[in-house]
Design a protein around this motif. Structure first.
Motif, PDB file in Angstrom:
ATOM      1  N   SER A 140      20.803  38.717  49.723  1.00 21.43           N
ATOM      2  CA  SER A 140      22.254  38.766  49.914  1.00 21.43           C
ATOM      3  C   SER A 140      22.889  37.474  49.397  1.00 21.43           C
ATOM      4  CB  SER A 140      22.620  38.986  51.379  1.00 21.43           C
ATOM      5  OG  SER A 140      22.123  37.949  52.186  1.00 21.43           O
ATOM      6  N   ARG A 141      22.145  36.360  49.496  1.00 23.36           N
ATOM      7  CA  ARG A 141      22.635  35.085  48.963  1.00 23.36           C
ATOM      8  C   ARG A 141      21.490  34.081  48.906  1.00 23.36           C
ATOM      9  NH1 ARG A 141      23.997  31.267  53.292  1.00 23.36           N
ATOM     10  NH2 ARG A 141      23.706  32.324  55.264  1.00 23.36           N
ATOM     11  N   TYR A 142      21.721  33.014  48.158  1.00 20.18           N
ATOM     12  CA  TYR A 142      20.785  31.902  48.105  1.00 20.18           C
ATOM     13  C   TYR A 142      21.284  30.794  49.023  1.00 20.18           C
ATOM     14  CZ  TYR A 142      18.453  33.860  44.050  1.00 20.18           C
ATOM     15  OH  TYR A 142      17.740  34.673  43.217  1.00 20.18           O
ATOM     16  N   ALA A 143      20.369  30.155  49.726  1.00 20.21           N
ATOM     17  CA  ALA A 143      20.717  28.967  50.499  1.00 20.21           C
ATOM     18  C   ALA A 143      20.964  27.839  49.506  1.00 20.21           C
ATOM     19  CB  ALA A 143      19.576  28.597  51.447  1.00 20.21           C
ATOM     20  N   PRO A 144      21.857  26.909  49.819  1.00 19.84           N
ATOM     21  CA  PRO A 144      22.042  25.762  48.929  1.00 19.84           C
ATOM     22  C   PRO A 144      20.712  25.022  48.736  1.00 19.84           C
ATOM     23  CG  PRO A 144      23.742  25.818  50.616  1.00 19.84           C
ATOM     24  CD  PRO A 144      22.719  26.855  50.985  1.00 19.84           C
ATOM     25  N   GLU A 145      20.497  24.507  47.550  1.00 20.97           N
ATOM     26  CA  GLU A 145      19.221  23.863  47.234  1.00 20.97           C
ATOM     27  C   GLU A 145      18.925  22.648  48.093  1.00 20.97           C
ATOM     28  OE1 GLU A 145      18.641  23.187  43.037  1.00 20.97           O
ATOM     29  OE2 GLU A 145      19.446  25.162  42.551  1.00 20.97           O
ATOM     30  N   GLU A 146      19.951  21.988  48.598  1.00 20.97           N
ATOM     31  CA  GLU A 146      19.721  20.753  49.348  1.00 20.97           C
ATOM     32  C   GLU A 146      19.394  20.969  50.823  1.00 20.97           C
ATOM     33  OE1 GLU A 146      24.078  21.712  49.474  1.00 20.97           O
ATOM     34  OE2 GLU A 146      22.605  21.626  47.869  1.00 20.97           O
ATOM     35  N   VAL A 147      19.501  22.190  51.334  1.00 20.31           N
ATOM     36  CA  VAL A 147      19.198  22.406  52.756  1.00 20.31           C
ATOM     37  C   VAL A 147      17.702  22.563  52.969  1.00 20.31           C
ATOM     38  CG1 VAL A 147      21.433  23.485  53.171  1.00 20.31           C
ATOM     39  CG2 VAL A 147      19.439  24.924  52.741  1.00 20.31           C
ATOM     40  N   GLU A 148      17.263  22.293  54.172  1.00 19.92           N
ATOM     41  CA  GLU A 148      15.849  22.441  54.502  1.00 19.92           C
ATOM     42  C   GLU A 148      15.479  23.920  54.587  1.00 19.92           C
ATOM     43  OE1 GLU A 148      13.391  20.089  54.718  1.00 19.92           O
ATOM     44  OE2 GLU A 148      15.007  18.891  53.872  1.00 19.92           O
ATOM     45  N   PRO A 149      14.297  24.287  54.121  1.00 18.71           N
ATOM     46  CA  PRO A 149      13.876  25.682  54.207  1.00 18.71           C
ATOM     47  C   PRO A 149      13.954  26.198  55.639  1.00 18.71           C
ATOM     48  CG  PRO A 149      12.362  24.455  52.834  1.00 18.71           C
ATOM     49  CD  PRO A 149      13.301  23.457  53.460  1.00 18.71           C
ATOM     50  N   CYS A 150      14.440  27.402  55.775  1.00 21.80           N
ATOM     51  CA  CYS A 150      14.549  28.132  57.046  1.00 21.80           C
ATOM     52  C   CYS A 150      15.639  27.594  57.947  1.00 21.80           C
ATOM     53  CB  CYS A 150      13.217  28.202  57.777  1.00 21.80           C
ATOM     54  SG  CYS A 150      11.973  29.054  56.800  1.00 21.80           S
ATOM     55  N   SER A 151      16.504  26.726  57.456  1.00 22.96           N
ATOM     56  CA  SER A 151      17.605  26.269  58.295  1.00 22.96           C
ATOM     57  C   SER A 151      18.532  27.422  58.643  1.00 22.96           C
ATOM     58  CB  SER A 151      18.380  25.141  57.606  1.00 22.96           C
ATOM     59  OG  SER A 151      18.942  25.594  56.403  1.00 22.96           O
ATOM     60  N   VAL A 152      18.515  28.486  57.850  1.00 22.96           N
ATOM     61  CA  VAL A 152      19.329  29.667  58.141  1.00 22.96           C
ATOM     62  C   VAL A 152      18.902  30.316  59.467  1.00 22.96           C
ATOM     63  CG1 VAL A 152      17.901  31.327  56.894  1.00 22.96           C
ATOM     64  CG2 VAL A 152      20.341  31.739  57.122  1.00 22.96           C
ATOM     65  N   LEU A 153      17.661  30.060  59.888  1.00 22.54           N
ATOM     66  CA  LEU A 153      17.188  30.625  61.148  1.00 22.54           C
ATOM     67  C   LEU A 153      17.896  30.004  62.337  1.00 22.54           C
ATOM     68  CD1 LEU A 153      13.367  30.839  60.435  1.00 22.54           C
ATOM     69  CD2 LEU A 153      14.982  32.736  60.602  1.00 22.54           C
ATOM     70  N   SER A 154      18.362  28.762  62.171  1.00 21.63           N
ATOM     71  CA  SER A 154      19.012  28.089  63.285  1.00 21.63           C
ATOM     72  C   SER A 154      20.515  27.927  63.079  1.00 21.63           C
ATOM     73  CB  SER A 154      18.383  26.707  63.502  1.00 21.63           C
ATOM     74  OG  SER A 154      18.526  25.921  62.338  1.00 21.63           O
ATOM     75  N   SER A 155      21.004  28.273  61.880  1.00 14.62           N
ATOM     76  CA  SER A 155      22.430  28.104  61.617  1.00 14.62           C
ATOM     77  C   SER A 155      22.861  29.071  60.511  1.00 14.62           C
ATOM     78  CB  SER A 155      22.706  26.676  61.156  1.00 14.62           C
ATOM     79  OG  SER A 155      23.998  26.560  60.643  1.00 14.62           O
ATOM     80  N   ASP A 156      24.042  29.594  60.652  1.00 18.75           N
ATOM     81  CA  ASP A 156      24.602  30.430  59.589  1.00 18.75           C
ATOM     82  C   ASP A 156      25.496  29.636  58.651  1.00 18.75           C
ATOM     83  OD1 ASP A 156      23.386  32.851  60.237  1.00 18.75           O
ATOM     84  OD2 ASP A 156      24.875  33.283  61.788  1.00 18.75           O
ATOM     85  N   ASP A 157      25.517  28.322  58.807  1.00 18.09           N
ATOM     86  CA  ASP A 157      26.369  27.475  57.984  1.00 18.09           C
ATOM     87  C   ASP A 157      25.743  27.131  56.647  1.00 18.09           C
ATOM     88  OD1 ASP A 157      28.133  27.461  60.067  1.00 18.09           O
ATOM     89  OD2 ASP A 157      27.318  25.611  60.941  1.00 18.09           O
ATOM     90  N   SER A 158      24.507  27.527  56.402  1.00 19.33           N
ATOM     91  CA  SER A 158      23.849  27.168  55.150  1.00 19.33           C
ATOM     92  C   SER A 158      24.362  28.040  54.042  1.00 19.33           C
ATOM     93  CB  SER A 158      22.339  27.293  55.277  1.00 19.33           C
ATOM     94  OG  SER A 158      21.978  28.600  55.648  1.00 19.33           O
TER      95      SER A 158
END
Length: 158
Positions: A140-158
């Motif tokens: 559905s989307r790519y996480a920004p390259e600078e965020v830590e892997p799996c940060s989407v699991l703890s936040s939807d702000d990535s």
């Protein structure tokens, strides 16, 4: 863009692929750390490895699921293989080291962390091909390259 006999085994032009591999290699410690500390539990971690042809030809860039990471080894199994692939079968295990890894990704809830070769492939596709590609991957989307892997699991702000 070069398509193999099956569209899901496309890879970008050589220069673009080299850039994607360089980004993935540079960020590989972040992927390893995420596997080691367990923050990616419940996600799909994967790697891409190049398998040269037995005759020394180009070979294939194959995606593998990472089942576990221990003692600096990735324990992987293929999640798809080209029909003409030689060297590994579905269900077989492949041990890999950092040197083997061309790319890494974590897919969780439609968000891809890493996936630099996927980003490169997608950038070379038409809008219609992108939609088909995204649906195949579950993207559905790519996480920004600078965020830590799996940060989407703890936040939807990535």
């Amino acid at each position: 863009m070069t398509w193999h006999t099956e569209p899901r085994f496309a890879f970008p032009n050589t220069g673009t692929l080299a850039e994607a591999v360089a980004k993935a290699k540079a960020s590989l410690p972040r992927f390893r750390a995420a596997l080691e500390d367990g923050r990616c539990a419940g996600s799909f971690p994967g790697v891409k490895i190049h398998f040269p042809r037995p005759d020394g030809g180009e070979g294939q860039h194959v995606g593998l699921a990472v089942n576990s990471y221990f003692a600096n080894l990735y324990f992987c199994t293929p999640f798809e293989l080209p029909t003409d692939f030689v060297g590994l079968r579905m269900g077989e295990s492949k041990l890999a080291t950092d040197d083997d890894i061309e790319d890494w990704m974590v897919l969780v809830g439609g968000v891809v962390d890493g996936g630099y070769s996927l980003r490169a492939i997608r950038a070379e596709l038409s809008a219609g091909e992108r939609a088909r590609f995204d649906a195949y991957i579950g993207l559905s989307r790519y996480a920004p390259e600078e965020v830590e892997p799996c940060s989407v699991l703890s936040s939807d702000d990535s």
